[in-house]
Scaffold this motif. Structure first.
Motif, PDB file in Angstrom:
ATOM      1  N   HIS A 126       0.800  -1.223   0.000  1.00 42.52           N
ATOM      2  CA  HIS A 126       0.000   0.000   0.000  1.00 42.52           C
ATOM      3  C   HIS A 126       0.834   1.276   0.000  1.00 42.52           C
ATOM      4  O   HIS A 126       0.507   2.219  -0.740  1.00 42.52           O
ATOM      5  CB  HIS A 126      -0.968   0.001   1.185  1.00 42.52           C
ATOM      6  CG  HIS A 126      -2.097  -0.958   1.034  1.00 42.52           C
ATOM      7  ND1 HIS A 126      -3.020  -1.199   2.030  1.00 42.52           N
ATOM      8  CD2 HIS A 126      -2.467  -1.763   0.003  1.00 42.52           C
ATOM      9  CE1 HIS A 126      -3.899  -2.088   1.623  1.00 42.52           C
ATOM     10  NE2 HIS A 126      -3.583  -2.452   0.395  1.00 42.52           N
ATOM     11  N   PRO A 127       1.903   1.372   0.796  1.00 43.57           N
ATOM     12  CA  PRO A 127       2.698   2.609   0.737  1.00 43.57           C
ATOM     13  C   PRO A 127       3.234   2.908  -0.653  1.00 43.57           C
ATOM     14  O   PRO A 127       3.214   4.069  -1.105  1.00 43.57           O
ATOM     15  CB  PRO A 127       3.830   2.338   1.741  1.00 43.57           C
ATOM     16  CG  PRO A 127       3.233   1.378   2.724  1.00 43.57           C
ATOM     17  CD  PRO A 127       2.361   0.483   1.885  1.00 43.57           C
ATOM     18  N   ASP A 128       3.692   1.886  -1.372  1.00 41.62           N
ATOM     19  CA  ASP A 128       4.186   2.097  -2.736  1.00 41.62           C
ATOM     20  C   ASP A 128       3.057   2.481  -3.687  1.00 41.62           C
ATOM     21  O   ASP A 128       3.239   3.303  -4.589  1.00 41.62           O
ATOM     22  CB  ASP A 128       4.889   0.840  -3.249  1.00 41.62           C
ATOM     23  CG  ASP A 128       6.257   0.623  -2.617  1.00 41.62           C
ATOM     24  OD1 ASP A 128       6.867   1.614  -2.176  1.00 41.62           O
ATOM     25  OD2 ASP A 128       6.703  -0.530  -2.555  1.00 41.62           O
ATOM     26  N   VAL A 129       1.880   1.880  -3.491  1.00 40.48           N
ATOM     27  CA  VAL A 129       0.728   2.199  -4.343  1.00 40.48           C
ATOM     28  C   VAL A 129       0.357   3.673  -4.183  1.00 40.48           C
ATOM     29  O   VAL A 129       0.179   4.401  -5.166  1.00 40.48           O
ATOM     30  CB  VAL A 129      -0.472   1.299  -4.006  1.00 40.48           C
ATOM     31  CG1 VAL A 129      -1.728   1.772  -4.747  1.00 40.48           C
ATOM     32  CG2 VAL A 129      -0.171  -0.152  -4.365  1.00 40.48           C
ATOM     33  N   PHE A 130       0.246   4.134  -2.952  1.00 40.20           N
ATOM     34  CA  PHE A 130      -0.156   5.520  -2.721  1.00 40.20           C
ATOM     35  C   PHE A 130       0.933   6.505  -3.140  1.00 40.20           C
ATOM     36  O   PHE A 130       0.628   7.599  -3.630  1.00 40.20           O
ATOM     37  CB  PHE A 130      -0.549   5.718  -1.255  1.00 40.20           C
ATOM     38  CG  PHE A 130      -1.972   5.332  -0.973  1.00 40.20           C
ATOM     39  CD1 PHE A 130      -2.969   6.285  -0.921  1.00 40.20           C
ATOM     40  CD2 PHE A 130      -2.319   4.004  -0.793  1.00 40.20           C
ATOM     41  CE1 PHE A 130      -4.283   5.940  -0.679  1.00 40.20           C
ATOM     42  CE2 PHE A 130      -3.630   3.634  -0.545  1.00 40.20           C
ATOM     43  CZ  PHE A 130      -4.621   4.607  -0.489  1.00 40.20           C
TER      44      PHE A 130
END
Length: 223
Positions: A126-130
């Motif tokens: 999720h951190p990379d996606v956002f």
């Protein structure tokens, strides 16, 4: 060897077949569709992450000038490409949402992660996606997900039962099916608040019946 990704198999299509939806999820889907059609009317470009079988690509093509769909399941990418082959403003690629910097060459006005796409991703990405969304989306992101409650969990379990899938275990709002073949999460709203703020998005939420919630992130420099 057969893939352990449920969406890489034909039987995975059962999970995105409206005929298998219990009433609460049908309501969620209808409200989600209406919300996206209203808010994306006249958009110049859209990045749809987790495009699945291409249903939303087809639905939004008449109201959005250019759409790029991405999915991590190659089987569904092929289904989407076949479904949208006669739509010149739609393109579909295979890829992982955590790798947007490798997949994209231009920015998009909006992005969508519809029907619990975010909950079907491993939380560690999720951190990379956002971070990628902050870089490649110009104005707003629309994230639709399950609400966290016992009533919603019962609707989710009805869906899996209707599709003929056995639930291996339940851990809070996480459902693990068929010996870990597929895991679906739901997250509280404050989980998304942290991801939005750290990537310079403001956040608004809209209920989609009792099952769903639409989270709209607006880039702070866009306002």
């Amino acid at each position: 060897m057969e893939s352990t990704n449920i969406y890489e198999q034909e039987k995975g299509l059962a999970l995105i077949d409206h005929q298998n939806y219990p009433e609460g999820i049908k309501e969620y889907m209808a409200l989600e569709e209406a919300f996206l059609l209203q808010h994306l009317q006249g958009a110049k470009s859209l990045l749809e992450i987790g495009c699945g079988d291409g249903r939303y690509l087809e639905m939004l093509a008449p109201v959005v000038a250019e759409i790029l769909g991405i999915d991590y399941a190659e089987y569904l990418v092929n289904v989407s490409r076949n479904r949208t082959k006669n739509l010149p403003n739609v393109n579909v690629i295979h890829g992982n949402a955590k790798d947007l910097q490798l997949l994209l060459s231009k920015t998009y006005q909006y992005a969508t992660l519809a029907w619990n796409t975010i909950g079907n991703m491993p939380p560690e990405i999720h951190p990379d996606v956002f971070k990628g969304l902050a870089e490649w989306v110009e104005e707003k992101i629309f994230i639709s997900t399950y609400q966290c409650s016992d009533a919603v969990m019962q609707e989710r379990l009805k869906l899996y039962d209707n599709c003929g899938y056995q639930v291996n275990s339940i851990n809070g709002n996480q459902v693990i099916m068929e010996d870990g073949e597929h895991t679906a999460y739901a997250y509280p709203i404050n989980y998304f608040q942290d991801l939005m703020v750290s990537n310079h998005f403001s956040m608004e939420t809209y209920e989609l019946g009792f099952c769903g919630v639409m989270i709209v992130g607006t880039k702070q420099d866009f306002r």
